[in-house]
Scaffold this motif. Structure first.
Motif, PDB file in Angstrom:
ATOM      1  N   ALA A   5       0.535  -1.369   0.272  1.00  0.00           N
ATOM      2  CA  ALA A   5       0.177  -0.335  -0.139  1.00  0.00           C
ATOM      3  C   ALA A   5       0.784   1.339   0.192  1.00  0.00           C
ATOM      4  CB  ALA A   5      -1.060  -0.129   1.699  1.00  0.00           C
ATOM      5  N   THR A   6       0.043   2.137  -0.235  1.00  0.00           N
ATOM      6  CA  THR A   6       1.080   3.741  -0.285  1.00  0.00           C
ATOM      7  C   THR A   6       0.609   4.500   1.566  1.00  0.00           C
ATOM      8  OG1 THR A   6       1.580   3.569  -2.498  1.00  0.00           O
ATOM      9  CG2 THR A   6       1.632   5.488  -1.267  1.00  0.00           C
ATOM     10  N   ALA A   7       1.230   5.044   1.887  1.00  0.00           N
ATOM     11  CA  ALA A   7       0.940   5.982   2.885  1.00  0.00           C
ATOM     12  C   ALA A   7       0.827   7.080   3.022  1.00  0.00           C
ATOM     13  CB  ALA A   7       1.389   5.631   4.550  1.00  0.00           C
ATOM     14  N   GLU A   8      -0.256   8.085   2.998  1.00  0.00           N
ATOM     15  CA  GLU A   8       0.487   9.557   2.906  1.00  0.00           C
ATOM     16  C   GLU A   8       0.094  10.366   3.959  1.00  0.00           C
ATOM     17  OE1 GLU A   8      -2.440  10.585  -0.482  1.00  0.00           O
ATOM     18  OE2 GLU A   8      -1.304   9.395  -1.719  1.00  0.00           O
ATOM     19  N   GLY A   9       1.309  11.445   4.168  1.00  0.00           N
ATOM     20  CA  GLY A   9       1.106  12.650   5.122  1.00  0.00           C
ATOM     21  C   GLY A   9       1.621  13.258   4.391  1.00  0.00           C
ATOM     22  N   GLU A  10       2.448  13.865   6.493  1.00  0.00           N
ATOM     23  CA  GLU A  10       3.772  14.502   6.354  1.00  0.00           C
ATOM     24  C   GLU A  10       4.771  14.193   6.541  1.00  0.00           C
ATOM     25  OE1 GLU A  10       1.791  17.723   9.190  1.00  0.00           O
ATOM     26  OE2 GLU A  10       1.212  18.026   7.439  1.00  0.00           O
ATOM     27  N   CYS A  11       5.846  15.185   6.963  1.00  0.00           N
ATOM     28  CA  CYS A  11       7.209  14.893   6.924  1.00  0.00           C
ATOM     29  C   CYS A  11       7.103  15.144   8.763  1.00  0.00           C
ATOM     30  CB  CYS A  11       8.174  15.357   6.441  1.00  0.00           C
ATOM     31  SG  CYS A  11       9.491  15.600   7.453  1.00  0.00           S
ATOM     32  N   GLY A  12       7.347  14.293   9.470  1.00  0.00           N
ATOM     33  CA  GLY A  12       7.571  14.698  11.073  1.00  0.00           C
ATOM     34  C   GLY A  12       8.949  15.605  11.723  1.00  0.00           C
ATOM     35  N   ARG A  13       9.319  15.908  10.678  1.00  0.00           N
ATOM     36  CA  ARG A  13      10.935  17.041  11.018  1.00  0.00           C
ATOM     37  C   ARG A  13      10.475  18.228   9.992  1.00  0.00           C
ATOM     38  NH1 ARG A  13      15.849  13.383  10.122  1.00  0.00           N
ATOM     39  NH2 ARG A  13      15.187  12.542  11.949  1.00  0.00           N
ATOM     40  N   CYS A  14       9.576  18.715   9.031  1.00  0.00           N
ATOM     41  CA  CYS A  14      10.110  19.785   8.539  1.00  0.00           C
ATOM     42  C   CYS A  14       8.149  19.698   7.540  1.00  0.00           C
ATOM     43  CB  CYS A  14      10.450  19.693   6.601  1.00  0.00           C
ATOM     44  SG  CYS A  14      10.232  18.943   5.206  1.00  0.00           S
ATOM     45  N   LEU A  15       7.173  19.159   7.747  1.00  0.00           N
ATOM     46  CA  LEU A  15       6.167  19.200   7.573  1.00  0.00           C
ATOM     47  C   LEU A  15       5.549  19.375   5.518  1.00  0.00           C
ATOM     48  CD1 LEU A  15       4.902  22.005  10.370  1.00  0.00           C
ATOM     49  CD2 LEU A  15       4.885  19.156   9.894  1.00  0.00           C
ATOM     50  N   THR A  16       6.654  18.266   5.040  1.00  0.00           N
ATOM     51  CA  THR A  16       6.441  18.063   3.552  1.00  0.00           C
ATOM     52  C   THR A  16       5.603  17.118   3.332  1.00  0.00           C
ATOM     53  OG1 THR A  16       8.592  19.531   3.396  1.00  0.00           O
ATOM     54  CG2 THR A  16       7.381  17.661   1.751  1.00  0.00           C
ATOM     55  N   ASP A  17       4.529  17.078   2.716  1.00  0.00           N
ATOM     56  CA  ASP A  17       3.797  16.334   2.283  1.00  0.00           C
ATOM     57  C   ASP A  17       4.244  14.892   1.747  1.00  0.00           C
ATOM     58  OD1 ASP A  17       1.302  17.722   2.601  1.00  0.00           O
ATOM     59  OD2 ASP A  17       1.114  18.070   0.608  1.00  0.00           O
ATOM     60  N   ILE A  18       4.478  13.564   2.062  1.00  0.00           N
ATOM     61  CA  ILE A  18       4.813  12.378   1.888  1.00  0.00           C
ATOM     62  C   ILE A  18       4.002  11.162   1.647  1.00  0.00           C
ATOM     63  CG2 ILE A  18       6.910  12.994   2.670  1.00  0.00           C
ATOM     64  CD1 ILE A  18       6.568  11.173   5.210  1.00  0.00           C
ATOM     65  N   ALA A  19       4.656  10.541   0.524  1.00  0.00           N
ATOM     66  CA  ALA A  19       4.160   9.257   0.383  1.00  0.00           C
ATOM     67  C   ALA A  19       5.124   7.608   0.251  1.00  0.00           C
ATOM     68  CB  ALA A  19       3.565   9.253  -1.396  1.00  0.00           C
ATOM     69  N   LEU A  20       5.077   7.333   1.162  1.00  0.00           N
ATOM     70  CA  LEU A  20       5.682   6.045   1.564  1.00  0.00           C
ATOM     71  C   LEU A  20       5.241   4.570   0.684  1.00  0.00           C
ATOM     72  CD1 LEU A  20       6.404   6.879   5.902  1.00  0.00           C
ATOM     73  CD2 LEU A  20       7.314   7.870   3.579  1.00  0.00           C
ATOM     74  N   PRO A  21       6.117   3.706   0.699  1.00  0.00           N
ATOM     75  CA  PRO A  21       5.492   2.419   0.677  1.00  0.00           C
ATOM     76  C   PRO A  21       5.155   1.961   1.848  1.00  0.00           C
ATOM     77  CG  PRO A  21       7.866   2.426  -0.005  1.00  0.00           C
ATOM     78  CD  PRO A  21       7.488   3.763   0.512  1.00  0.00           C
ATOM     79  N   VAL A  22       4.629   1.270   1.750  1.00  0.00           N
ATOM     80  CA  VAL A  22       4.278  -0.080   2.631  1.00  0.00           C
ATOM     81  C   VAL A  22       3.709  -1.025   2.663  1.00  0.00           C
ATOM     82  CG1 VAL A  22       2.453  -0.104   5.160  1.00  0.00           C
ATOM     83  CG2 VAL A  22       2.623   2.136   3.975  1.00  0.00           C
ATOM     84  N   ARG A  23       4.877  -1.877   2.984  1.00  0.00           N
ATOM     85  CA  ARG A  23       4.717  -3.321   2.818  1.00  0.00           C
ATOM     86  C   ARG A  23       4.733  -4.593   4.334  1.00  0.00           C
ATOM     87  NH1 ARG A  23       8.180  -6.655  -1.919  1.00  0.00           N
ATOM     88  NH2 ARG A  23       5.739  -5.445  -3.138  1.00  0.00           N
TER      89      ARG A  23
END
Length: 189
Positions: free
Chosen positions: A69-87
């Motif tokens: 899956a793909t998790a979306e949200g924001e970086c915990g340090r700079c608050l940029t939008d991110i998408a992370l792969p989840v396996r």
């Protein structure tokens, strides 16, 4: 009576009570709800790719699954939008109803994978996600991203209490293999 099954409910009629039989299956299902509550989550309706191996054993159906899956949200340090792969991977036995209390059962020739997938994905989400491992974060005074404004990065100030040690350089003969003076005196005796 017609029983409605969820998209996570997999038909195993061809495997029930046939130990030694096995089937592999690839399916894509939408996330039924948002998975996760922190800085990143898998959004409701986003695709979950399931690679399943269903094996019939004497006790029930053994399910081995890999979920992408793909998790979306924001970086915990700079608050940029991110998408992370989840396996995530899991293996669970769905038992036949035999009077004993078991956590997961084969019901109406189906196995329901939704609670297993939900738990595995949520537990795999990072607590403090970052856009990159060396993310410098935000400038504490201006709130600007330090990655975009490297001129704002201030050199680290050293603690003045350690200033006396700044010029100290360890000599090579004081390493962990070197004998102390007391050890050498004992050897000479």
């Amino acid at each position: 009576m017609v029983i409605k099954h969820s998209p996570f409910s997999v038909n195993v009629r061809d495997l029930v009570n046939r130990p030694g039989e096995m089937r592999e299956q690839l399916i894509t299902v939408p996330a039924p709800e948002q998975l996760g509550e922190g800085l990143v989550s898998v959004a409701a309706g986003s695709e979950l790719d399931l690679d399943l191996r269903l094996e019939s054993v004497h006790e029930g159906i053994l399910v081995t699954a890999e979920v992408d899956a793909t998790a979306e949200g924001e970086c915990g340090r700079c608050l940029t939008d991110i998408a992370l792969p989840v396996r995530v991977e899991f293996q669970e036995l769905f038992g036949y109803h035999g009077g004993e209390a078991i956590e997961y059962e084969v019901q109406d020739d189906h196995v329901d994978l939704e609670p297993l997938i939900r738990d595995a994905v949520v537990l795999a989400l990072p607590f403090q996600p970052v856009c990159r491992p060396d993310c410098p974060g935000l400038d504490p005074e201006t709130g600007l991203r330090l990655a975009d404004h490297p001129e704002l990065v201030t050199p680290e100030h050293s603690d003045p209490r350690w200033a006396a040690l700044a010029g100290f350089q360890a000599s090579e003969d004081n390493g962990p293999d070197a004998s102390s003076g007391a050890d050498q005196q004992r050897e000479e005796r």
